[in-house]
Scaffold this active site. Structure first.
Site, short mmCIF file in Angstrom:
data_model
loop_
_atom_site.label_atom_id
_atom_site.label_comp_id
_atom_site.label_asym_id
_atom_site.label_seq_id
_atom_site.Cartn_x
_atom_site.Cartn_y
_atom_site.Cartn_z
N ARG A 82 -28.54 -0.33 -64.75
CA ARG A 82 -28.34 0.61 -63.63
C ARG A 82 -29.58 1.49 -63.43
O ARG A 82 -29.94 1.80 -62.31
CB ARG A 82 -27.08 1.45 -63.88
CG ARG A 82 -26.67 2.25 -62.65
CD ARG A 82 -25.29 2.86 -62.80
NE ARG A 82 -25.23 3.84 -63.87
CZ ARG A 82 -24.11 4.39 -64.32
NH1 ARG A 82 -22.93 4.04 -63.79
NH2 ARG A 82 -24.13 5.28 -65.28
N LYS A 185 -28.11 6.43 -59.51
CA LYS A 185 -27.85 7.66 -60.27
C LYS A 185 -29.12 8.52 -60.19
O LYS A 185 -29.91 8.58 -61.12
CB LYS A 185 -27.48 7.32 -61.72
CG LYS A 185 -26.72 8.44 -62.40
CD LYS A 185 -26.00 7.94 -63.62
CE LYS A 185 -25.42 9.06 -64.44
NZ LYS A 185 -24.35 9.80 -63.78
N GLU A 221 -15.35 8.82 -54.08
CA GLU A 221 -15.21 9.10 -55.52
C GLU A 221 -14.92 10.56 -55.79
O GLU A 221 -14.90 11.39 -54.89
CB GLU A 221 -16.40 8.57 -56.31
CG GLU A 221 -17.73 9.13 -55.96
CD GLU A 221 -18.84 8.46 -56.78
OE1 GLU A 221 -18.61 8.02 -57.92
OE2 GLU A 221 -19.97 8.41 -56.26
#
Ligand code: PLP
Ligand code: COI
Length: 340
Positions: A82, A185, A221
């Site tokens: 990620r 992220k 989310e």
């Protein structure tokens, strides 16, 4: 090695200094040697791209102490991959997987006395950080980068722990756009969530539940965590391009299948909320945080799910933690058992 003197069972999710962190510098097109530091300070150019243009990505994972006294790191490879995707998304130098692994394991080894004992419910949070340190005043990627990893012992992210929380739907804010950086992220997403997240806290909620930015129709989310709902023996979780692909969520989908449940990854319209028996937020920091109430700040609608964690969320929570701590067999190969 003597264990740090901390009140392990009452840790919150807050930064605490440990003994060491590790750092690696990218210069002249290549990564240098991993260095160990005992300073919690970084010295960098005032025109570093991370400071001006948010050229920054991070990761979050946890290490757990097993009953056998061995430290286990959960699914590091997923986090390494990620971070590579985040790096590609905002043009950071990519951290090779082997360097990532070396850095996190070294950071854990060097701070072994801060790994919370088995059975305390606490863990050692591992925070890799990748920043553009090269100076730029025009909007361009840097030519120099710093990759570093620090660790800090933590308890539950939401003060409620495994007790159900309240979350707030707010339609006047977006955290990320579908073709933007929500799936990476990167620090900018978190800056974009501060106003709505702080307002949600001030109004009595653990987090803001974001809706899709285009139609305000589907669940995206829950603050720093993904969302899931359970109904008809099915684990349902949003499909969206603007949310972070959560490794905890991916693990829970597998655990749900292992428990004989169906899994659906698809858009979840707000109107479906009353149909769920259980809903929750999931993430490395949040683990599973059951949700007892969702309030829609703009329509005034309230959705309630009971003051106690539901049976399926409870079972999944215990299963996940048992795998992470080594109490249960790691049949999917998720755990890196260290020699320390
Ligand atoms: N969503 C956001 C915005 C997050 O910051 C996090 C935390 O990492 C998650 C979801 C959960 O992801 P993971 O389970 O990989 O920690
Ligand atoms: C995590 O769950 O690892 C996170 O990064 C969430 C938050 C602390 C940003």
């Amino acid at each position: 090695m003597e264990l740090a003197n901390l009140d392990w069972s009452n840790l919150s999710f807050a930064y605490k200094d440990t003994d060491y962190n590790v750092r690696c510098y990218y210069r002249n097109g290549q990564w240098g040697e991993l260095e160990v530091s005992s300073s919690n300070q970084i010295n960098m150019h005032m025109a570093a791209t991370t400071l001006h243009y948010g050229q920054e990505a991070f990761e979050g994972m946890k290490a757990f102490m097993g009953k056998d006294g061995k430290v286990r790191i959960f699914r590091w490879e997923e986090n390494a991959e990620r971070l590579i995707r985040s790096a590609q998304g905002i043009m950071l130098a990519e951290v090779p997987k082997e360097l990532f692994k070396k850095a996190i394991t070294r950071a854990v080894e060097l701070n072994r006395r801060f790994v919370p004992p088995h059975g305390t419910g606490a863990s050692l949070y591992i925070r890799p950080l990748l920043i553009g340190t090269g100076p730029r005043v025009g909007v361009k990627p840097a030519d120099e980068y710093l990759f570093m990893v620090f660790v800090t012992p933590v308890g539950p992210y939401f003060k409620e722990g495994f007790s159900p929380v309240k979350v707030q739907i707010a339609r006047d804010v977006d955290r990320a756009a579908p073709l933007g950086t929500g799936k990476y992220k990167v620090g900018g997403n978190y800056a974009a969530s501060l106003l709505s997240g702080t307002r949600a806290h001030d109004e009595g909620f653990a987090a803001c539940l974001y809706l899709d930015a285009v139609e305000k129709k589907y669940i995206d989310e829950a603050g720093p965590a993904n969302f899931f709902g359970i109904k008809n023996n099915t684990y349902v979780t949003p499909k969206s391009d603007s949310i972070l692909p959560s490794i905890t969520n991916k693990s829970l989908q597998q655990i749900a299948k292992d428990m004989g449940m169906e899994v659906e990854v698809r858009p979840i319209p707000v109107e479906e909320l009353p149909e769920f028996d259980e809903v929750g937020a999931c993430g490395t920091a949040a683990v599973i945080s059951p949700i007892r109430e969702i309030q829609d700040r703009d329509t005034g609608k309230v959705y309630t799910y009971g003051d106690k964690p539901g049976p399926i969320s409870t079972k999944m929570y215990h299963k996940l933690q048992a795998i992470q701590t080594g109490d249960e067999e790691d049949k999917h190969g998720w755990v890196l058992k260290m020699d320390v």
